[in-house]
Design a protein around this motif. Structure first.
Motif, PDB file in Angstrom:
ATOM      1  N   ASP A 152       0.829  -1.185   0.000  1.00  0.00           N
ATOM      2  CA  ASP A 152       0.000   0.000   0.000  1.00  0.00           C
ATOM      3  C   ASP A 152       0.876   1.252   0.000  1.00  0.00           C
ATOM      4  OD1 ASP A 152       1.053  -0.462   2.456  1.00  0.00           O
ATOM      5  OD2 ASP A 152      -0.828  -0.368   3.555  1.00  0.00           O
ATOM      6  N   SER A 153       0.260   2.399  -0.155  1.00  0.00           N
ATOM      7  CA  SER A 153       0.966   3.675  -0.192  1.00  0.00           C
ATOM      8  C   SER A 153       0.655   4.477   1.067  1.00  0.00           C
ATOM      9  CB  SER A 153       0.547   4.483  -1.419  1.00  0.00           C
ATOM     10  OG  SER A 153       0.839   3.784  -2.613  1.00  0.00           O
ATOM     11  N   TYR A 154       1.581   5.374   1.404  1.00  0.00           N
ATOM     12  CA  TYR A 154       1.323   6.286   2.514  1.00  0.00           C
ATOM     13  C   TYR A 154       0.261   7.310   2.108  1.00  0.00           C
ATOM     14  CZ  TYR A 154       5.181   4.861   5.560  1.00  0.00           C
ATOM     15  OH  TYR A 154       5.984   4.169   6.410  1.00  0.00           O
ATOM     16  N   SER A 155      -0.548   7.713   3.072  1.00  0.00           N
ATOM     17  CA  SER A 155      -1.533   8.759   2.804  1.00  0.00           C
ATOM     18  C   SER A 155      -0.848  10.118   2.826  1.00  0.00           C
ATOM     19  CB  SER A 155      -2.632   8.729   3.870  1.00  0.00           C
ATOM     20  OG  SER A 155      -2.092   9.119   5.130  1.00  0.00           O
ATOM     21  N   GLN A 156      -1.456  11.112   2.225  1.00  0.00           N
ATOM     22  CA  GLN A 156      -0.903  12.464   2.231  1.00  0.00           C
ATOM     23  C   GLN A 156      -0.814  13.007   3.661  1.00  0.00           C
ATOM     24  OE1 GLN A 156       0.408  14.271  -0.414  1.00  0.00           O
ATOM     25  NE2 GLN A 156       0.288  12.239  -1.307  1.00  0.00           N
ATOM     26  N   GLU A 157      -1.714  12.574   4.554  1.00  0.00           N
ATOM     27  CA  GLU A 157      -1.676  13.034   5.935  1.00  0.00           C
ATOM     28  C   GLU A 157      -0.387  12.580   6.621  1.00  0.00           C
ATOM     29  OE1 GLU A 157      -4.326  11.664   4.512  1.00  0.00           O
ATOM     30  OE2 GLU A 157      -5.485  13.513   4.379  1.00  0.00           O
ATOM     31  N   GLU A 158       0.033  11.321   6.339  1.00  0.00           N
ATOM     32  CA  GLU A 158       1.269  10.821   6.935  1.00  0.00           C
ATOM     33  C   GLU A 158       2.479  11.570   6.387  1.00  0.00           C
ATOM     34  OE1 GLU A 158       1.259   6.235   7.630  1.00  0.00           O
ATOM     35  OE2 GLU A 158       0.005   6.643   5.885  1.00  0.00           O
ATOM     36  N   ILE A 159       2.485  11.785   5.065  1.00  0.00           N
ATOM     37  CA  ILE A 159       3.625  12.426   4.415  1.00  0.00           C
ATOM     38  C   ILE A 159       3.770  13.878   4.864  1.00  0.00           C
ATOM     39  CG2 ILE A 159       4.571  13.141   2.168  1.00  0.00           C
ATOM     40  CD1 ILE A 159       3.166  10.686   0.963  1.00  0.00           C
ATOM     41  N   ARG A 161       9.823  14.407   9.419  1.00  0.00           N
ATOM     42  CA  ARG A 161       8.464  14.618   9.905  1.00  0.00           C
ATOM     43  C   ARG A 161       8.046  13.537  10.903  1.00  0.00           C
ATOM     44  NH1 ARG A 161       5.982  18.598   7.120  1.00  0.00           N
ATOM     45  NH2 ARG A 161       6.997  19.293   5.196  1.00  0.00           N
ATOM     46  N   LYS A 162       7.139  13.889  11.729  1.00  0.00           N
ATOM     47  CA  LYS A 162       6.639  12.981  12.760  1.00  0.00           C
ATOM     48  C   LYS A 162       5.930  11.789  12.126  1.00  0.00           C
ATOM     49  CE  LYS A 162       3.693  13.034  16.896  1.00  0.00           C
ATOM     50  NZ  LYS A 162       2.815  13.879  17.741  1.00  0.00           N
ATOM     51  N   GLY A 163       6.293  10.579  12.571  1.00  0.00           N
ATOM     52  CA  GLY A 163       5.593   9.374  12.141  1.00  0.00           C
ATOM     53  C   GLY A 163       5.887   8.937  10.724  1.00  0.00           C
ATOM     54  N   GLU A 164       7.080   9.256  10.199  1.00  0.00           N
ATOM     55  CA  GLU A 164       7.418   8.842   8.836  1.00  0.00           C
ATOM     56  C   GLU A 164       8.693   8.010   8.816  1.00  0.00           C
ATOM     57  OE1 GLU A 164       8.498  11.692   5.902  1.00  0.00           O
ATOM     58  OE2 GLU A 164       9.987  12.711   7.151  1.00  0.00           O
ATOM     59  N   ILE A 165       8.889   7.291   7.709  1.00  0.00           N
ATOM     60  CA  ILE A 165      10.128   6.558   7.451  1.00  0.00           C
ATOM     61  C   ILE A 165      10.729   7.125   6.172  1.00  0.00           C
ATOM     62  CG2 ILE A 165      11.200   4.323   6.993  1.00  0.00           C
ATOM     63  CD1 ILE A 165       8.906   2.997   8.484  1.00  0.00           C
ATOM     64  N   ILE A 166      11.964   7.585   6.267  1.00  0.00           N
ATOM     65  CA  ILE A 166      12.672   8.118   5.113  1.00  0.00           C
ATOM     66  C   ILE A 166      13.645   7.055   4.610  1.00  0.00           C
ATOM     67  CG2 ILE A 166      14.263   9.883   4.273  1.00  0.00           C
ATOM     68  CD1 ILE A 166      13.116  11.791   6.341  1.00  0.00           C
ATOM     69  N   GLY A 167      13.466   6.630   3.378  1.00  0.00           N
ATOM     70  CA  GLY A 167      14.383   5.675   2.766  1.00  0.00           C
ATOM     71  C   GLY A 167      15.562   6.411   2.148  1.00  0.00           C
ATOM     72  N   VAL A 168      16.768   5.880   2.349  1.00  0.00           N
ATOM     73  CA  VAL A 168      17.988   6.473   1.797  1.00  0.00           C
ATOM     74  C   VAL A 168      18.573   5.484   0.796  1.00  0.00           C
ATOM     75  CG1 VAL A 168      20.255   7.453   2.322  1.00  0.00           C
ATOM     76  CG2 VAL A 168      18.378   7.704   3.958  1.00  0.00           C
ATOM     77  N   VAL A 169      18.657   5.903  -0.484  1.00  0.00           N
ATOM     78  CA  VAL A 169      19.073   4.983  -1.539  1.00  0.00           C
ATOM     79  C   VAL A 169      20.257   5.546  -2.311  1.00  0.00           C
ATOM     80  CG1 VAL A 169      16.789   3.947  -1.835  1.00  0.00           C
ATOM     81  CG2 VAL A 169      17.365   5.987  -3.128  1.00  0.00           C
TER      82      VAL A 169
END
Length: 554
Positions: A316-323, A351-359
């Motif tokens: 699934d995808s993150y919602s805009q609220e999470e992002i 941002r609060k409650g997010e996961i940032i992927g580093v590639v």
């Protein structure tokens, strides 16, 4: 106290396994014998063997699992099966691991997909004739084993085949030997001679992995077994070696084991799916074409076998609220020079409650970036290379709910870190990091050594963790399926490995992945049934179409 229930439905088969590394025999007073309801009825369901170990009769066992729950050392596993296996192909002894089926190779590239501890390595050892299948009988020779085989199985094993085997663990090759001398002793000449004057002991993990793959491919063999080739390789290198393996082994017979779904999907023509219970039993499905097989694995349901082994995985995808949640931390522009390497990373916010992927590619500064953040006060940091000490797991102050969510067994708590497998050590260090009180957690290559099921569980747990706690995570990884599942935004690195690296600010996921994939010249499409990311073949119709639209990631 755990709830104990007695099954009233009679299963088709029952498995009882006792881990003798954990069992203390008489030291516990044989609790298993004293609590067994069958023994209490004066029948001998659990007895003692000549070495003092308990033995459980699977015929008399009713599957209540009281002995497993009450065992103080978690040494007993009782599994009630709801599938009728036709035979046992190999057993390691009474109340020990067994595997029920044979995954015979055929011409083409075949993938083995499944979690660790359910028989993939045992299967490879049998197929390469390094282990005689005993069919749960007193079988000690191949001649005796042939009597228990089908005509097709016998034909495969009686043929005098030559094997080339690329092992899972490559660290045993780290010796004080010149590479050119090793290749000379093997009578192998490689096209790339850039490493010839180096010693095996001095190679990086990625260099050693690529060398061992090349040696395995250079051997003239009838059957090739390539076990976990993606360890230590970045995304671009994984794609390169997927293409390399396909080119070298075209029209050959090969079996490839790996936990990177995108890599396996790209490189093989067919798959066997392995399911079962870790260290208890395993069996493989019928052979399936790659797309259908991987989709069945994602769905957790083997169609032709009519067997559900897990709930489906959702992409699934993150919602805009999470992002677009509130900013938790702002970090400044990072500039760093180490020897001849220069790093530059744009300033950004977490941002609060997010996961940032580093590639990004290996050697381009991702871990240096994490180290810089660590030095600026980001203390919850799991490094890429994990310290191995004699410290006990139970002394690491890991929160119990994190232990449970990462499926770290209670039996591991009494073990020192030096006695853990690579996958166990990885999970323990992830758990240790997430147990620290922090706003942001930094995880450097958390999927290294983890099998496919543990990667799935980790992705789900990390997303739940940030949503429930309001904390945030930054994660480097080379498994594109894992990054796709966990990331809300992406930091993309470009540059020249070993010379300089430039990191972006956190970008919207589609923008960040598109930027990175453009750098390595790779396009990704979505599977129509499962929505999982799939690598396009270079210069395929879809590859050319997506590049023309500047849509490297959809």
């Amino acid at each position: 106290m755990p709830k104990i229930s007695i099954n009233t439905k009679i299963p088709k088969k029952r498995i009882a396994v006792i881990d003798r590394d954990l069992c203390t025999k008489e030291e516990c007073g044989y609790v298993c014998i004293s609590v067994c309801p069958i023994n209490k009825s004066r029948k001998e369901c659990i007895t003692i063997d000549n070495e003092g170990y308990p033995v459980i009769s699977e015929e008399l066992c009713i599957g209540c699992n009281i002995c497993g729950v009450k065992c103080p050392y978690n040494a007993i596993s009782i599994i009630n099966l709801d599938y009728d296996f036709p035979r046992t192909v190999h057993s390691y002894g009474v109340n020990s691991f067994r595997i029920y089926t044979l995954a015979l190779p055929r011409q083409g590239l075949i993938g083995f997909l499944g979690k660790n501890g359910i028989g993939k390595t045992t299967m490879l050892n049998i197929l390469s004739k390094r282990l005689i299948p005993n069919f749960d009988k007193d079988v000690k020779t191949w001649e005796e084993a042939y009597k228990n085989m089908t005509v097709e199985e016998k034909a495969y094993f009686q043929d005098n085949k030559k094997f080339s085997i690329k092992p899972q663990y490559i660290e045993t090759f780290r010796k004080n030997v010149l590479i050119k001398d090793l290749l000379k002793s093997l009578n192998i000449d490689l096209e790339d001679k850039s490493l010839y004057e180096k010693k095996l002991i001095d190679l990086s993990g990625g260099e050693l992995q690529k060398l061992i793959i090349e040696i395995s491919l250079a051997i003239d063999a009838d059957v090739y077994y390539i076990d976990e080739p993606t360890n230590f390789l970045d995304i671009a290198e994984r794609l390169k070696y997927a293409t390399r393996i396909r080119e070298k082994l075209e029209n050959k017979t090969a079996i490839i084991v790996d936990h990177d779904l995108a890599f396996l999907d790209y490189v093989v023509d067919f798959v066997y799916l392995f399911v079962g219970e870790e260290d208890v039993f395993g069996f493989n499905s019928s052979i399936k074409n790659t797309r259908n097989g991987i989709n069945e694995y994602i769905e957790g349901y083997l169609k032709s076998e009519n067997y559900r082994f897990r709930e489906p995985i959702k992409f699934d995808s993150y919602s805009q609220e999470e992002i677009k949640s509130e900013v938790l931390i702002i970090y400044p522009k990072i500039e760093k020079t180490i020897d001849n390497f220069r790093l530059e990373v744009e300033p950004g916010e977490i941002r609060k409650g997010e996961i940032i992927g580093v590639v990004g590619r290996n050697g381009i500064g991702k871990s240096t970036f994490f180290n810089a953040l660590f030095q600026q006060g980001f203390k919850a940091y799991k490094p890429q290379y994990l310290p191995v000490t004699n410290e006990l797991v139970k002394d690491l102050n890991i929160k119990s709910n994190i232990l449970a969510n990462l499926d770290i067994k209670q039996s591991l708590l009494e073990k020192p870190l030096s006695k853990l497998s690579g996958g166990q050590l990885q999970k323990v260090y992830i758990a240790k990091t997430l147990s620290i009180e922090s706003d942001v957690y930094i995880l450097d290559e958390p999927t290294a050594y983890l099998d496919i099921e543990n990667r799935i569980k980790l992705a789900s747990f990390l997303k739940d963790f940030v949503i429930k706690t309001g904390k945030s995570i930054m994660v480097i990884d080379h498994d594109i399926v894992f990054i796709d599942r966990v990331s809300s935004r992406i930091i993309a690195f470009k540059g020249e490995p070993g010379k300089y690296g430039i990191g972006s600010k956190p970008l919207e996921k589609i923008e960040g992945m598109n930027e990175f994939l453009k750098i390595i010249d790779v396009t990704i499409r979505r599977d129509l049934d499962t929505n999982r990311p799939r690598l396009n073949k270079p210069n395929s119709v879809l590859d050319r179409e997506q590049k023309s639209l500047n849509k490297y990631y959809v």
